[in-house]
Design a protein around this motif. Structure first.
Motif, PDB file in Angstrom:
ATOM      1  N   HIS A 285       0.848  -1.193   0.000  1.00  0.00           N
ATOM      2  CA  HIS A 285       0.000   0.000   0.000  1.00  0.00           C
ATOM      3  C   HIS A 285       0.887   1.247   0.000  1.00  0.00           C
ATOM      4  O   HIS A 285       1.721   1.411   0.878  1.00  0.00           O
ATOM      5  N   PRO A 287      -0.072   4.796   0.090  1.00  0.00           N
ATOM      6  CA  PRO A 287      -1.191   5.746   0.160  1.00  0.00           C
ATOM      7  C   PRO A 287      -0.828   7.149  -0.297  1.00  0.00           C
ATOM      8  O   PRO A 287      -1.632   7.822  -0.930  1.00  0.00           O
ATOM      9  N   ILE A 297      -8.001   5.374  -3.838  1.00  0.00           N
ATOM     10  CA  ILE A 297      -7.738   4.796  -2.513  1.00  0.00           C
ATOM     11  C   ILE A 297      -7.868   3.284  -2.643  1.00  0.00           C
ATOM     12  O   ILE A 297      -8.923   2.763  -2.995  1.00  0.00           O
ATOM     13  N   PRO A 299      -8.495  -0.520  -1.800  1.00  0.00           N
ATOM     14  CA  PRO A 299      -9.471  -1.099  -0.849  1.00  0.00           C
ATOM     15  C   PRO A 299      -8.802  -1.973   0.217  1.00  0.00           C
ATOM     16  O   PRO A 299      -9.047  -3.175   0.324  1.00  0.00           O
ATOM     17  N   ILE A 300      -7.961  -1.347   1.026  1.00  0.00           N
ATOM     18  CA  ILE A 300      -7.122  -2.080   1.981  1.00  0.00           C
ATOM     19  C   ILE A 300      -7.947  -2.864   3.010  1.00  0.00           C
ATOM     20  O   ILE A 300      -7.584  -3.983   3.375  1.00  0.00           O
ATOM     21  N   LEU A 301      -9.049  -2.279   3.471  1.00  0.00           N
ATOM     22  CA  LEU A 301      -9.849  -2.995   4.476  1.00  0.00           C
ATOM     23  C   LEU A 301     -10.440  -4.273   3.891  1.00  0.00           C
ATOM     24  O   LEU A 301     -10.499  -5.311   4.549  1.00  0.00           O
ATOM     25  N   SER A 333      -3.087   3.918   7.409  1.00  0.00           N
ATOM     26  CA  SER A 333      -4.080   3.360   8.312  1.00  0.00           C
ATOM     27  C   SER A 333      -5.314   4.254   8.415  1.00  0.00           C
ATOM     28  O   SER A 333      -6.419   3.801   8.204  1.00  0.00           O
ATOM     29  N   HIS A 336      -8.414   4.923   5.638  1.00  0.00           N
ATOM     30  CA  HIS A 336      -9.501   3.969   5.381  1.00  0.00           C
ATOM     31  C   HIS A 336     -10.669   4.136   6.331  1.00  0.00           C
ATOM     32  O   HIS A 336     -11.697   3.488   6.168  1.00  0.00           O
ATOM     33  N   ASN A 337     -10.527   5.038   7.302  1.00  0.00           N
ATOM     34  CA  ASN A 337     -11.665   5.327   8.162  1.00  0.00           C
ATOM     35  C   ASN A 337     -12.778   6.016   7.373  1.00  0.00           C
ATOM     36  O   ASN A 337     -13.911   6.074   7.836  1.00  0.00           O
ATOM     37  N   THR A 339     -13.466   4.991   4.158  1.00  0.00           N
ATOM     38  CA  THR A 339     -13.944   4.083   3.099  1.00  0.00           C
ATOM     39  C   THR A 339     -14.940   3.056   3.636  1.00  0.00           C
ATOM     40  O   THR A 339     -15.602   2.374   2.875  1.00  0.00           O
ATOM     41  N   ASP A 340     -15.026   2.924   4.958  1.00  0.00           N
ATOM     42  CA  ASP A 340     -15.933   1.933   5.551  1.00  0.00           C
ATOM     43  C   ASP A 340     -16.457   2.535   6.846  1.00  0.00           C
ATOM     44  O   ASP A 340     -15.676   2.878   7.735  1.00  0.00           O
ATOM     45  N   TRP A 346     -11.673  -0.729  11.042  1.00  0.00           N
ATOM     46  CA  TRP A 346     -10.587   0.232  10.891  1.00  0.00           C
ATOM     47  C   TRP A 346      -9.278  -0.333  11.434  1.00  0.00           C
ATOM     48  O   TRP A 346      -9.278  -1.216  12.300  1.00  0.00           O
TER      49      TRP A 346
END
Length: 466
Positions: A285, A287, A297, A299-301, A333, A336-337, A339-340, A346
């Protein structure tokens, strides 16, 4: 290799911290427990945090020469500009590799994966120079010579138009020969220098190049590294080239494996994610460069939920434009807060630290040797000063390190038990001299125009519907 014992140091244990002594014997972790007998030199670990070294798992060291000056372009146009202004000489390759190593070390990284841009017709010399720089600093180096066998324009989707591309200046066979020779000359894992097979990506490489790399990787037990679906344009291109997704195609030709790491992975669908999980491939990743170039971004999660191993990279210092690994870990880290909305997915600071260390080791097939504070593993370690102003007041040490804006917090670092940072300073090379060299060999500049961008921008805007 000196033996030493770090005394009264803070380490992370399952949900908490413990104060312990850590014995290092012959370059490996020999014991971790309170009140150990001192073996070798005693090192005071009081008010310091000990972590396994992080991996800067994807960068291009020589891009440092273009740092801060590249236009605000998406990747395809950015690359055209980079190539116009990036003719390199061997001395530049040497200095920027030193710079990349120093910045990585001072932000917690003890290993670097350098997707190294090669000087045309001086390929082996380029690899030799980067190897020399990394050995001098003492960082663990994974040199991934960047190879392709198609010309730059082939990296853009053609859309409705018919495009013809100049043949690449070097044949596929000649390129593979260079990599094989590099393996013979420089691949010395026991000495901290590794060669990887590293086609740049589906956009500029034929199947023959990927397959040749897979064959070399199997024959010499090498890791594999590539860019994958960094931009929407590459997603479109894969459909044009293969009639399927890039991931399906790479699986079909056998490139994906548990020792394959793939940089970016921004534009993957759920079926692609399942393939990465099944082949045990690693996602690196990046970022900051993904934001800088507007790539998207990743889709790491989703990767983490599917069981895909993820680690962090800074990417080259002209698409980021830094090699501050702690900055990449923080951004990688908390990004991604958004994206979901389910906060239970998270990434916590502790998970981020594990992704940066053990995740990096897994991606390079050495999780049995590196990536955690485990007895028997090699001593690639970083000691952080918890009395530093940017890590105060005292709360959760890892939380401060990952979520804060830590600066000058690395007190010491060891690679394979050899100390290369002490009291916040690199001990192996003269950093002031390096600073002077980088300063002297460059000049302030603001305005420049890329001719290649002028030629291809209209086409790019058309195929991307802009």
């Amino acid at each position: 290799m000196e033996n030493f014992t770090i005394q009264n140091v803070l380490i992370a244990v399952s949900d908490d911290y413990a104060t312990v002594d850590v014995q290092i014997v012959d370059g490996a972790i020999a014991a971790i427990a309170p009140n150990l007998q001192v073996i070798g030199t005693a090192i005071d670990g009081k008010n310091k945090l000990l972590l396994p070294g992080f991996f800067n798992a994807h960068t291009h060291s020589s891009e440092m020469w273009q740092r801060g000056i590249m236009s605000t372009f998406p990747l395809e146009l950015w690359l055209a500009e980079l190539y116009d202004f990036a003719p390199l000489d061997p001395e530049q390759v040497y200095l920027s590799a030193l710079g990349t190593a120093v910045e990585t070390l001072l932000s917690g990284g003890t290993s670097v994966v350098d997707h190294l841009v090669l000087i045309p017709r001086l390929e082996l010399e380029t690899i030799a120079i980067a190897t020399r720089a990394y050995r001098e600093v003492g960082i663990r180096a994974f040199i991934a010579p960047l190879i392709q066998d198609e010309s730059l324009t082939a990296g853009m989707p053609s859309g409705e138009s018919t495009q013809t591309h100049q043949p690449y200046f070097r044949s596929t066979a000649a390129t593979l020969e260079i990599i094989e020779e590099a393996v013979r000359q420089f691949h010395r894992p026991d000495e901290g220098v590794n060669i990887l097979v590293a086609p740049t990506g589906i956009q500029l490489c034929t199947d023959a190049l990927f397959e040749g790399c897979t064959e070399l990787s199997d024959r010499y037990n090498l890791c594999r590294h590539s860019h994958l679906l960094e931009t929407r344009a590459q997603e479109k291109l894969a459909q044009e080239k293969y009639g399927c997704t890039a991931v399906e195609h790479l699986k079909r030709i056998g490139f994906l494996s548990d020792r394959t790491s793939l940089a970016h992975c921004v534009w993957l669908n759920d079926a692609d994610i399942a393939i990465l999980s099944e082949t045990q491939s690693t996602v690196v990743h990046n970022p900051l460069s993904n934001l800088r170039l507007g790539s998207g971004i990743a889709p790491i999660l989703k990767y983490r939920q599917a069981g895909v191993n993820v680690t962090f990279g800074c990417d080259g210092a002209s698409s980021n434009d830094s090699q501050d690994l702690l900055e990449a870990i923080k951004m990688g880290s908390i990004l991604h807060n958004v994206t979901d909305s389910d906060y239970q997915h998270w990434i916590t600071p502790r998970q981020a630290v594990e992704m940066a260390s053990l995740g990096g080791a897994k991606g390079l097939n050495i999780a049995d040797k590196l990536g955690s504070l485990t007895v028997g593993k090699q001593a690639d370690l970083v000691l952080y000063d918890l009395t530093n102003l940017s890590l105060l007041p005292r709360t959760d040490p890892i939380g401060l390190l990952v979520l804060g804006r830590p600066s000058n917090v690395v007190d010491s670092a060891w690679v394979n038990g050899k100390q290369i940072v002490a009291n916040g300073k690199i001990t192996t090379i003269n950093v002031d001299e390096l600073r002077q060299e980088l300063f002297n060999r460059s000049q302030w500049e603001t305005k420049r125009k890329s001719e290649t961008v002028a030629q291809i921008e209209t086409h790019y805007r058309t195929v991307m519907g802009l």
